[in-house]
Design an enzyme around this catalytic site. Structure first.
Site: not given
Length: 575
Positions: A306-308, A310
């Site tokens: 997920g967003s980690t 990014k």
């Protein structure tokens, strides 16, 4: 008549000559055996009257960074019988069954079995072994050996691992460092008479065992204990399936804590911790349940980050100059790629924002845009450059590797979802190692536990070296990521990890597991401090939390709380 007598004489002569020949042959063979083969047959005779018993070597201890003993040995006994020496079998059967809490019929089968030595029971408590020895029963032998003992039961169970009945490592560090820990077993050689009775007048030949060496690891008992308590607390509060917490030094890869709750009791590793009645399971089902209980999720299991992730996309795009900090974007709540509308977590959108605000807001459309700018080929190049396609090299067995599309199968939609951490899977240890490298100045590190091997007197035998990794991003990009990720905690989605007086960087994530229709989520947060010179990196992953499941809401506070408590312990001072 004369003719018959002559024939009989010849026949007797032939028999006599044959008999003489046989006698001479036997005498010759006897002379050969007595003179030329004497040593061989003497050895064979000795072997028939010698009995060898093994003396287990003490396994080396495992100690933490401060010398706290995490794995040691407990003296236990092995009870055996020698059939030929037993003078009162009924008394032996009754006494052993009572003291060892065994069925008399089971003991009887072993006692009455005709063999040189029959083992009745191993890993018997020393107190019980001493009681049996004091009974002085003929034919009963009590040998002392060692059983692995873990003073803190469930602490770091999936890291330390455990040993089997032969004292050999089965999982975890116990098996990884087997060659240093195992030691060399000794032997006791006794002489018996033709009936198998040991001869007291003949001295026993004894080869003393050599104890294994001590393994010192980077894990810190105090930090591990606190992190484990925090994991158990959030798991109970959120009714999650499991929780993983990882703490490491991002500069050199030393792992200070690795938690995977629910943990299991290392002193009873074959007892299920799930509350399931093991007797109701088949052998295959029980073994599968044990395998799942022993799994170290930090290294054995993969998940969508997920967003980690990014932070990794941002690092690649900054390095490649396809985005600048003051670039402007617009988020209406979605981004259309080819014929697919990909949503942002904020349904109404973030509106106009800069790249800095995009990472603070964890805005999917911003990262889709910069990922598409980077392109499939360059994105895959950075995947390889960052080490994301291989194993980290952590010194634990069974490390899984990234599950990723083949480059030729990555289209624009796949690239868009990869950019914000979906449609592929990595391990938590891989995310922690890569994140460390992006914020430590740009150098790839090898996560590890093993520090050094010590002998029985505490002198260093071997120091483990993990070398200097390759540079994966420039120092300038790493410094930019430190600044960007600090702003995420100071002003963005990671604010629940903030600790007063400290500059902390980090990134939150909330990802949905497959199948999406199950509505199960994984909440996570990766943080580090101090932001401009990271000395500690922490990661929390919560699997299938109930109720509120956003990483910034439930995972970030866990790392913030741990940081708040261990900063003084680690000597990290307030700014």
């Amino acid at each position: 008549m004369v003719k018959n007598k002559t024939y009989n004489k010849k026949k007797v002569l032939v028999v006599f000559i044959c008999a003489i020949g046989i006698i001479l042959g036997l005498v010759g063979r006897l002379v050969y055996l007595m003179i030329f083969d004497a040593e061989y047959y003497q050895k064979k005779a000795e072997d028939l009257h010698e009995r060898e018993r093994e003396i287990k070597a003490a396994r080396g201890e495992i100690v933490d960074a401060n010398g706290t003993v995490l794995a040691t040995n407990k003296t236990v006994c092995t009870i055996s019988v020698i059939h030929s020496q037993i003078t009162d079998p009924e008394h032996v059967i009754k006494a052993l069954a009572e003291e060892l809490e065994m069925e008399e019929e089971t003991v009887r089968k072993k006692v009455e079995k005709v063999s040189s030595m029959e083992r009745i029971k191993t890993n018997v408590e020393k107190e019980t072994g001493d009681k049996i020895r004091n009974l002085e029963m003929d034919g009963v032998k009590v040998d002392e050996d060692f059983k692995r003992y873990y003073p803190y039961n469930e602490l770091a169970s999936k890291v330390l691992g455990f040993t089997g009945g032969d004292n050999q490592g089965i999982i975890g560090l116990e098996v990884k460092y087997e060659e240093y820990l195992k030691g060399v077993n000794g032997t006791i050689l006794t002489t018996t008479d033709a009936r198998g009775v040991e001869l007291d007048a003949v001295a026993e030949d004894r080869v003393e065992p050599v104890a294994g060496n001590t393994l010192q690891i980077s894990l810190d008992y105090n930090i591990q204990m606190y992190a484990q308590q925090m994991a158990e607390k959030v798991m109970e509060e959120k009714q999650a399936d499991k929780v993983a917490i990882l703490l490491m030094n991002p500069q050199n890869g030393e792992i200070l804590a690795m938690v995977n709750v629910p943990e299991f009791n290392l002193n009873e590793p074959f007892e299920l911790n799930t509350g399931i009645d093991a007797d109701a399971l088949s052998d295959e089902e029980k073994q599968e349940a044990l395998n799942q209980m022993w799994r170290n999720g930090c290294i054995n299991d993969t998940y969508e980050p997920g967003s980690t992730f990014k932070a990794i996309t941002a690092s690649a795009c900054l390095e490649e100059d396809v985005v600048a900090l003051d670039d402007h974007f617009s988020c209406p709540g979605y981004r259309t790629v080819e014929d697919r509308r990909i949503r942002c977590h904020k349904v109404g959108g973030h509106g106009a924002e800069t790249f800095v605000q995009g990472i603070q807001n964890s805005c999917n459309p911003v990262f889709i845009e910069i990922g598409l700018r980077l392109g499939v080929e360059r994105f895959c190049d950075y995947f390889r450059q960052f080490g994301l396609l291989g194993a980290t090299g952590v010194d634990l067995p069974g490390e899984a590797t990234t599950i990723m599309h083949k480059e030729e199968n990555i289209g624009q939609v796949e690239l868009a979802t990869i950019s914000f951490g979906q449609s592929f899977q990595v391990t938590p240890i891989q995310m922690a190692a890569t994140f460390s490298s992006l914020v430590n100045g740009g150098i790839r590190v090898t996560p590890h536990f093993g520090v050094r091997v010590l002998d029985g007197e505490g002198k260093e035998v071997k120091e483990f070296s993990y070398g200097t990794g390759e540079r994966i991003v420039s120092k300038e990009t790493s410094e930019t990521m430190q600044m960007l990720l600090e702003s995420v905690v100071a002003e963005g989605s990671g604010k629940n990890a903030y600790v007063e007086g400290y500059h902390i960087g980090g990134k939150t994530a909330t990802s949905q597991t497959l199948p999406r229709s199950a509505n199960k989520y994984i909440s996570s947060f990766i943080g580090f401090a101090p932001a401009d010179d990271p000395q500690i990196l922490g990661m929390c992953v919560i699997y299938n939390p109930q109720g509120i499941y956003y990483g910034g809401t439930i995972a970030a506070p866990v790392i913030g709380n741990i940081f708040d408590n261990i900063f003084p312990y680690l000597g990290i001072e307030k700014d």
